[in-house]
Enzyme design. Sequence first.
Site, PDB file in Angstrom:
ATOM      1  N   HIS A  12     -82.500 -52.975 -22.044  1.00 12.54           N
ATOM      2  CA  HIS A  12     -83.122 -51.569 -22.295  1.00 12.54           C
ATOM      3  C   HIS A  12     -81.980 -50.618 -21.809  1.00 12.54           C
ATOM      4  CE1 HIS A  12     -87.244 -53.352 -22.011  1.00 12.54           C
ATOM      5  NE2 HIS A  12     -86.696 -54.217 -21.386  1.00 12.54           N
ATOM      6  N   LYS A  30     -59.731 -33.765 -25.707  1.00  8.18           N
ATOM      7  CA  LYS A  30     -60.683 -34.831 -26.319  1.00  8.18           C
ATOM      8  C   LYS A  30     -59.653 -36.074 -26.885  1.00  8.18           C
ATOM      9  CE  LYS A  30     -64.503 -35.039 -27.119  1.00  8.18           C
ATOM     10  NZ  LYS A  30     -65.351 -33.986 -27.806  1.00  8.18           N
ATOM     11  N   SER A  32     -59.304 -33.434 -30.923  1.00  5.04           N
ATOM     12  CA  SER A  32     -60.462 -32.263 -31.308  1.00  5.04           C
ATOM     13  C   SER A  32     -59.455 -31.129 -31.736  1.00  5.04           C
ATOM     14  CB  SER A  32     -61.076 -32.064 -30.084  1.00  5.04           C
ATOM     15  OG  SER A  32     -61.586 -30.766 -30.208  1.00  5.04           O
ATOM     16  N   GLU A  44     -67.423 -44.671 -34.510  1.00  6.40           N
ATOM     17  CA  GLU A  44     -68.542 -43.798 -34.921  1.00  6.40           C
ATOM     18  C   GLU A  44     -68.927 -43.978 -36.628  1.00  6.40           C
ATOM     19  OE1 GLU A  44     -68.888 -40.002 -32.842  1.00  6.40           O
ATOM     20  OE2 GLU A  44     -66.608 -40.327 -33.082  1.00  6.40           O
TER      21      GLU A  44
END
Length: 457
Positions: A156, A283, A277, A290
């Site tokens: 979970h 970043k 970024s 992804e």
Amino acid sequence: MSKLWGGRFTKETNKLVEEFTASIAFDQLLALEDIEGSLAHVQMLGETGILPQEDVVTIKQGLLRIKDKVQQGEVEFLVEDEDIHMNIERLLIEEVGAVGGKLHTGRSRNDQVATDMHLYLRNRTLEFIDLVKAVQEAIVKQAKEHVETILPGYTHLQRAQPVSFAHHLLAYFWMFERDKERLQDSLKRINVLPLGAGALAGTTFPIQRERVAELLGFDHIYPNSMDAVSDRDFIVEFLGIASTLMMHISRLSEELVVWSSQEFQFVELDDSFCTGSSIMPQKKNPDVPELLRAKTGRVYGNLFGLLTVLKGLPLAYNKDMQEDKEGMFDTVATLDGSLRLLAPMIETMTVNTDKMKSAVQQDYSNATDIADYLAKKGVPFRDAHEVIGKIVLYAIQHKKYLLDLSMEEYQEFHAEFQEDIFSVLDPTNVVAARESAGGTGFVQVKEQLGKAIELLK
Ligand code: ARG
């Protein structure tokens, strides 16, 4: 330009129709398979005496010259010729003259295209087996280094029980092992020859299908000509296997994204696999996992697309079936790119063993072990569970972890607690103690790793 099938027609094809029905923009990817199939077909036509030997020689030489040109990128495919089959036939006639028109004796584009697809998927499937293996090798490489690295195991997405990082990684090894088995098994159904089915009913020529199967390395021929030209199950199966593979890639990618977040910091992906970024200088984004996660969607879509195309089709060939290709090519390209990136990305990632270790020191994931401790002293597990629940609550309320509680505190909860509880609760011991078969105990993990290495040999 006149059509290869123009005899029955009195009008030119509408330009829009020509463009709408043409598949050459994408099925040119089948060029080499189409030539391979034709070479075997014409060889058989010669051996059976259906065509004279000199024609066979001329046609073969022509096909080989076209193959050369295709490989050099020297041929120009035309929309007017609709698909790869008619483009190559036209090129052949240009190359060797009217005798080229004899190649299509005893065959139809329907059994031809099905044969091309079988040849194509066989080659790709063999490549994918190797690419999946490379991913497994990368996993094993990391796992070897991290048998004794421990991190929280989750259910979970809540801290559950600490596990060996190798154990966690190897879970993916077995998923990919099953994917490899599925690819391997699908070859049985890919390795069947449709050619010789004709348009749908067979042919009046005394062809020898078994001989063509032998020349092309197929295990056997389709026993039913109508099934041969209308079966696309093998493509559906490939898309299904690809979907499962992408689902596994996606789950692993999700973990990599989460693990490389500031909140977890369990791993750091190599700079060469991340991007920055345009506005936030700090970043370092995990774009690759992804996108791997996201590309799973198009692969599922391709599977569903083809299932839908096929569901209402009467026997035998229908033009609808031309729509089997783009989704398959897209899936092949997506899967190929994904697997090629995944292996080096796993191999080059840095594992932050300290962060993992400190995570398991700051949670209650050793709670099960206190329950097991009491159960081993004869306390019914259910009662032990209740007691430990109270201990955890007490610890949370006093802002302590289970290892911070004193002997006195433990004994207030149950008289069976003794000094050895502290070593039982040590996260490394918690992991080490799970030596049941397939468990995360270090001996078990080493054994599992050995099995994995053996399978890759
Ligand atoms: N381009 C066609 C396809 O991919 C080849 C078979 C065409 N057959 C036909 N009867 N129109 O399905």
